[in-house]
Design a protein around this motif. Structure first.
Motif, PDB file in Angstrom:
ATOM      1  N   ARG A  72      -1.351 -16.876   6.501  1.00  0.00           N
ATOM      2  CA  ARG A  72      -1.707 -15.494   6.837  1.00  0.00           C
ATOM      3  C   ARG A  72      -2.183 -14.833   5.555  1.00  0.00           C
ATOM      4  O   ARG A  72      -1.402 -14.250   4.816  1.00  0.00           O
ATOM      5  CB  ARG A  72      -0.511 -14.752   7.430  1.00  0.00           C
ATOM      6  CG  ARG A  72      -0.117 -15.298   8.788  1.00  0.00           C
ATOM      7  CD  ARG A  72       0.624 -14.280   9.614  1.00  0.00           C
ATOM      8  NE  ARG A  72       0.986 -14.812  10.912  1.00  0.00           N
ATOM      9  CZ  ARG A  72       1.807 -14.224  11.770  1.00  0.00           C
ATOM     10  NH1 ARG A  72       2.344 -13.063  11.457  1.00  0.00           N
ATOM     11  NH2 ARG A  72       2.098 -14.771  12.931  1.00  0.00           N
ATOM     12  N   TYR A  73      -3.463 -14.957   5.293  1.00  0.00           N
ATOM     13  CA  TYR A  73      -4.008 -14.519   4.022  1.00  0.00           C
ATOM     14  C   TYR A  73      -4.280 -13.016   4.009  1.00  0.00           C
ATOM     15  O   TYR A  73      -4.563 -12.409   5.033  1.00  0.00           O
ATOM     16  CB  TYR A  73      -5.292 -15.282   3.707  1.00  0.00           C
ATOM     17  CG  TYR A  73      -5.057 -16.749   3.460  1.00  0.00           C
ATOM     18  CD1 TYR A  73      -3.893 -17.187   2.856  1.00  0.00           C
ATOM     19  CD2 TYR A  73      -6.007 -17.689   3.823  1.00  0.00           C
ATOM     20  CE1 TYR A  73      -3.665 -18.523   2.620  1.00  0.00           C
ATOM     21  CE2 TYR A  73      -5.804 -19.047   3.592  1.00  0.00           C
ATOM     22  CZ  TYR A  73      -4.620 -19.453   2.988  1.00  0.00           C
ATOM     23  OH  TYR A  73      -4.413 -20.791   2.750  1.00  0.00           O
ATOM     24  N   GLN A  74      -4.186 -12.457   2.804  1.00  0.00           N
ATOM     25  CA  GLN A  74      -4.432 -11.032   2.627  1.00  0.00           C
ATOM     26  C   GLN A  74      -5.591 -10.831   1.670  1.00  0.00           C
ATOM     27  O   GLN A  74      -5.914 -11.711   0.870  1.00  0.00           O
ATOM     28  CB  GLN A  74      -3.177 -10.351   2.066  1.00  0.00           C
ATOM     29  CG  GLN A  74      -2.808 -10.806   0.650  1.00  0.00           C
ATOM     30  CD  GLN A  74      -1.436 -10.352   0.212  1.00  0.00           C
ATOM     31  OE1 GLN A  74      -0.434 -10.879   0.650  1.00  0.00           O
ATOM     32  NE2 GLN A  74      -1.409  -9.348  -0.668  1.00  0.00           N
ATOM     33  N   LYS A  75      -6.222  -9.684   1.755  1.00  0.00           N
ATOM     34  CA  LYS A  75      -7.266  -9.334   0.805  1.00  0.00           C
ATOM     35  C   LYS A  75      -6.615  -8.868  -0.489  1.00  0.00           C
ATOM     36  O   LYS A  75      -5.459  -8.436  -0.490  1.00  0.00           O
ATOM     37  CB  LYS A  75      -8.163  -8.253   1.396  1.00  0.00           C
ATOM     38  CG  LYS A  75      -8.922  -8.708   2.643  1.00  0.00           C
ATOM     39  CD  LYS A  75      -9.770  -7.583   3.211  1.00  0.00           C
ATOM     40  CE  LYS A  75     -10.511  -8.042   4.467  1.00  0.00           C
ATOM     41  NZ  LYS A  75     -11.317  -6.958   5.077  1.00  0.00           N
ATOM     42  N   ASP A  78      -4.931  -5.554  -0.229  1.00  0.00           N
ATOM     43  CA  ASP A  78      -4.191  -5.351   1.023  1.00  0.00           C
ATOM     44  C   ASP A  78      -2.745  -5.785   0.810  1.00  0.00           C
ATOM     45  O   ASP A  78      -2.431  -6.980   0.872  1.00  0.00           O
ATOM     46  CB  ASP A  78      -4.854  -6.163   2.140  1.00  0.00           C
ATOM     47  CG  ASP A  78      -4.124  -5.999   3.479  1.00  0.00           C
ATOM     48  OD1 ASP A  78      -3.375  -5.015   3.621  1.00  0.00           O
ATOM     49  OD2 ASP A  78      -4.315  -6.863   4.359  1.00  0.00           O
ATOM     50  N   PHE A  79      -1.845  -4.840   0.524  1.00  0.00           N
ATOM     51  CA  PHE A  79      -0.453  -5.205   0.252  1.00  0.00           C
ATOM     52  C   PHE A  79       0.458  -4.027   0.595  1.00  0.00           C
ATOM     53  O   PHE A  79       0.041  -2.860   0.638  1.00  0.00           O
ATOM     54  CB  PHE A  79      -0.266  -5.623  -1.209  1.00  0.00           C
ATOM     55  CG  PHE A  79      -0.725  -4.603  -2.221  1.00  0.00           C
ATOM     56  CD1 PHE A  79       0.159  -3.689  -2.771  1.00  0.00           C
ATOM     57  CD2 PHE A  79      -2.048  -4.559  -2.626  1.00  0.00           C
ATOM     58  CE1 PHE A  79      -0.263  -2.745  -3.692  1.00  0.00           C
ATOM     59  CE2 PHE A  79      -2.489  -3.625  -3.554  1.00  0.00           C
ATOM     60  CZ  PHE A  79      -1.597  -2.719  -4.092  1.00  0.00           C
ATOM     61  N   ASP A  80       1.738  -4.371   0.843  1.00  0.00           N
ATOM     62  CA  ASP A  80       2.744  -3.361   1.194  1.00  0.00           C
ATOM     63  C   ASP A  80       3.614  -2.957   0.016  1.00  0.00           C
ATOM     64  O   ASP A  80       4.233  -1.894   0.023  1.00  0.00           O
ATOM     65  CB  ASP A  80       3.646  -3.892   2.317  1.00  0.00           C
ATOM     66  CG  ASP A  80       2.871  -4.173   3.594  1.00  0.00           C
ATOM     67  OD1 ASP A  80       2.051  -3.314   3.973  1.00  0.00           O
ATOM     68  OD2 ASP A  80       3.073  -5.239   4.207  1.00  0.00           O
ATOM     69  N   ARG A 116       2.707  -8.761   1.127  1.00  0.00           N
ATOM     70  CA  ARG A 116       2.602  -8.265   2.492  1.00  0.00           C
ATOM     71  C   ARG A 116       3.878  -8.641   3.225  1.00  0.00           C
ATOM     72  O   ARG A 116       4.366  -9.756   3.135  1.00  0.00           O
ATOM     73  CB  ARG A 116       1.406  -8.888   3.223  1.00  0.00           C
ATOM     74  CG  ARG A 116       0.061  -8.253   2.927  1.00  0.00           C
ATOM     75  CD  ARG A 116      -0.049  -6.821   3.434  1.00  0.00           C
ATOM     76  NE  ARG A 116       0.194  -6.719   4.867  1.00  0.00           N
ATOM     77  CZ  ARG A 116      -0.737  -6.875   5.791  1.00  0.00           C
ATOM     78  NH1 ARG A 116      -1.983  -7.148   5.434  1.00  0.00           N
ATOM     79  NH2 ARG A 116      -0.444  -6.744   7.056  1.00  0.00           N
ATOM     80  N   SER A 119       3.985 -11.930   5.302  1.00  0.00           N
ATOM     81  CA  SER A 119       3.797 -13.254   4.710  1.00  0.00           C
ATOM     82  C   SER A 119       4.714 -13.524   3.522  1.00  0.00           C
ATOM     83  O   SER A 119       4.564 -14.547   2.849  1.00  0.00           O
ATOM     84  CB  SER A 119       2.341 -13.434   4.269  1.00  0.00           C
ATOM     85  OG  SER A 119       1.996 -12.475   3.275  1.00  0.00           O
ATOM     86  N   ARG A 216      -1.374 -12.304  -5.678  1.00  0.00           N
ATOM     87  CA  ARG A 216      -0.933 -12.020  -4.311  1.00  0.00           C
ATOM     88  C   ARG A 216      -0.116 -13.210  -3.815  1.00  0.00           C
ATOM     89  O   ARG A 216      -0.361 -14.351  -4.194  1.00  0.00           O
ATOM     90  CB  ARG A 216      -2.112 -11.728  -3.391  1.00  0.00           C
ATOM     91  CG  ARG A 216      -3.312 -12.614  -3.540  1.00  0.00           C
ATOM     92  CD  ARG A 216      -4.446 -12.159  -2.629  1.00  0.00           C
ATOM     93  NE  ARG A 216      -5.713 -12.765  -3.040  1.00  0.00           N
ATOM     94  CZ  ARG A 216      -6.721 -12.993  -2.220  1.00  0.00           C
ATOM     95  NH1 ARG A 216      -6.625 -12.671  -0.955  1.00  0.00           N
ATOM     96  NH2 ARG A 216      -7.836 -13.528  -2.664  1.00  0.00           N
ATOM     97  N   ASP A 218       0.520 -14.385  -0.597  1.00  0.00           N
ATOM     98  CA  ASP A 218       0.362 -14.949   0.742  1.00  0.00           C
ATOM     99  C   ASP A 218       0.408 -16.477   0.732  1.00  0.00           C
ATOM    100  O   ASP A 218       0.959 -17.102   1.640  1.00  0.00           O
ATOM    101  CB  ASP A 218      -0.941 -14.465   1.376  1.00  0.00           C
ATOM    102  CG  ASP A 218      -2.158 -14.632   0.476  1.00  0.00           C
ATOM    103  OD1 ASP A 218      -2.001 -15.148  -0.654  1.00  0.00           O
ATOM    104  OD2 ASP A 218      -3.265 -14.249   0.896  1.00  0.00           O
TER     105      ASP A 218
END
Length: 545
Positions: A72-75, A78-80, A116, A119, A216, A218
């Motif tokens: 489940r890849y993120q940009k 794009d993170f929480d 994220r 993930s 990142r 992910d």
């Protein structure tokens, strides 16, 4: 091809320096030829050897030591949440520091992890012990080991492998040897396999600028296998052939991931008199021939530099640089980065390298010289972004010879010396001076053990000091895992047809050879057989649709 003679020592008068001539002359001394013009004799003369470490992600639903979903890849943006960490060295049980740990500590990096929620979990950030190993991943790794004719271990022991560049928050990667001693034939030889391990993937780098490195998470923790070969490949083309064949074998299982980043190769290269250098994270097999070819000649160039420094009677223990701060009168403001450094109030320091005249412009790789070996380390260790230094033998000078003359005068430099100018924050410049002095001393002893980053143009850049042999130790959080004989017997009944047999089928069907690689890469031979039997179409027609 006989070894070229050492470069004769020369005294170069400052206003007669011809760095372009030096570059061309030293390129000829290395015997460098374009890869397409090289022959097996070229590599025999170098004493070229190459081994592979092939990393392949496994097609599982979850990660290896936690229950987060895989793939489940993120940009990048794009993170929480973000986690910030700093790496620092600690003494081992033997009371010693690891060389790689000390190098990373010098960088003073702030490591930022972008997470994220879907993930990543607390295991990824080292706040929770590992779960039991993912059985689906272990089963796939065992099956691929059998495809490679390897001997499966009776008990899997999870160990920790140090990862000190920040790409894994724990500072180590959990890994375990699944099988040992395999072999597979190539066209004209057999490639021997040392071991196959199952391990967790590292983070994906977003950026590395100055003293901040961003990742990142992910990809972190996704299961992968690492297949390690002996250094049996004696030409760059053999290395690429072995990598392709081992990739086809893994894909024949139907249980590995494909696509960008799903498979990556680390390529180990050495020549006679050199040492093992690891080219890290080669994402395209077609890059391997050019990268390994250039690395062989880079090591030859460094050995020639060592010979020349020996002729000049340099002693690593006694050799010292001298430095001096520069002001407006010493160098003009025509060069933009220097002008910006002066406006920002940064330190600008000139460095004298005794007996290094003619060596900074020494050819090492296409379009690169020995001075780039220094500049690369300034970027990685001192955090100085390129352009991060000037040197007295630049192929394309950016300050005048009159300015270099004033700099030499300030440094009280001799005709046999070379000079460098660096700039930046005070602490970074202090680190830069240490880095330059250390790398020049290493030049007096030959080729350093190091990990290098692959570049798309076929050259490499310094990435970090090569970790020592003691980087692995038992993981006390994970119990040994017995490998039952019944499981091995069951998996043996599910093995795919050998790649050699699939290739023979393609020949039998008269499928054009250029199409073979594509069909083997996506593991379509079995599907072609099935469709042909079901619909009555000739296999060749289906293969070419």
């Amino acid at each position: 091809m006989s070894d070229p003679k050492p470069i004769p020592s020369v005294e170069v008068i400052p206003d007669q320096r011809r760095p372009r001539d030096t570059f061309d002359r030293t390129r000829a001394l290395t015997g460098y030829v374009h890869r397409r013009a090289a022959t097996p004799e070229t590599y025999r003369a170098l004493g070229f050897k190459c081994g592979l470490e092939i990393h392949q992600q496994l097609k599982t639903s979850g990660k290896l030591f936690c229950r987060c979903p895989a793939r489940r890849y993120q940009k990048p943006d794009d993170f929480d949440a973000e986690i910030i960490r700093h790496m620092r060295p600690t003494l081992s049980e033997l009371g010693e520091y690891d060389g790689t740990a000390l190098m990373e500590f010098k960088t003073r990096k702030t490591i930022v992890y972008r997470l994220r929620n879907e993930s990543a979990c607390t295991y990824e950030i080292d706040d929770t012990p590992p779960f039991l190993i993912d059985r689906e991943a272990l089963r796939i790794a065992l099956r691929i080991s059998l495809i490679l004719n390897m001997t499966v271990v009776g008990e899997l022991h999870v160990t920790r492998k140090q990862y000190l560049d920040g790409s894994i928050p724990t500072g180590f990667q959990r890994t375990g040897i699944v099988a040992i001693e395999g072999h597979r034939p190539l066209k004209e030889k057999t490639v021997r396999i040392i071991q196959l391990s199952i391990e967790e993937d590292s983070c994906r780098e977003v950026s590395d600028i100055g003293h901040t490195r961003v990742f990142r998470t992910d990809r972190l923790g996704m299961p992968l296998i690492e297949t390690v070969t002996y250094p049996d490949m004696l030409t760059p083309d053999e290395a690429a052939e072995a990598a392709q064949y081992l990739r086809f074998l893994a894909r024949s299982s139907g249980e590995v991931r494909t696509g960008i980043g799903a498979a990556r190769e680390d390529v180990n290269v050495s020549i006679t008199g050199g040492t093992r250098v690891e080219i890290k994270g080669v994402s395209k097999i077609r890059w391997i021939p050019e990268l390994t070819h250039n690395e062989g000649f880079r090591q030859k160039a460094l050995l020639l530099i060592k010979d020349e420094l020996t002729l000049r009677k340099t002693d690593p223990a006694a050799w010292r640089i001298t430095t001096s701060p520069l002001n407006v009168e010493d160098c003009g403001t025509a060069f933009g980065p220097l002008r910006a450094a002066r406006v920002a109030g940064q330190d600008i320091i000139a460095i004298n390298l005794p007996r290094f005249a003619g060596l900074l412009a020494f050819f090492t790789q296409p379009g690169r010289v020995f001075a780039d070996e220094l500049s690369d380390r300034l970027k990685v260790i001192a955090g100085l972004e390129r352009p991060n230094m000037l040197y007295s033998e630049m192929l394309e000078p950016v300050i005048s010879e009159d300015e270099w003359h004033r700099i030499r005068t300030r440094l009280n430099a001799g005709l046999e010396d070379a000079q460098i100018v660096v700039w930046g924050a005070s602490e970074d410049v202090r680190t830069a001076i240490e880095v330059i002095e250390e790398r020049c001393r290493i030049a007096m002893t030959g080729v350093p053990n190091e990990t290098r980053q692959s570049m798309p143009d076929g050259t490499t850049r310094f990435e970090r000091v090569l970790p020592g042999p003691d980087r692995m130790y038992p993981d006390t959080d994970s119990a040994p895992i017995p490998i039952e004989s019944s499981l091995i017997d069951e998996l043996k009944t599910t093995l795919p047809a050998p790649v050699v047999m699939n290739k023979s089928k393609l020949d039998e069907w008269k499928v054009p050879v250029p199409v073979h690689r594509y069909l083997l890469r996506i593991n379509f031979v079995g599907l072609i057989e099935t469709l042909s039997a079901q619909h009555g179409h000739p296999p060749r027609s289906i293969a070419l649709m």
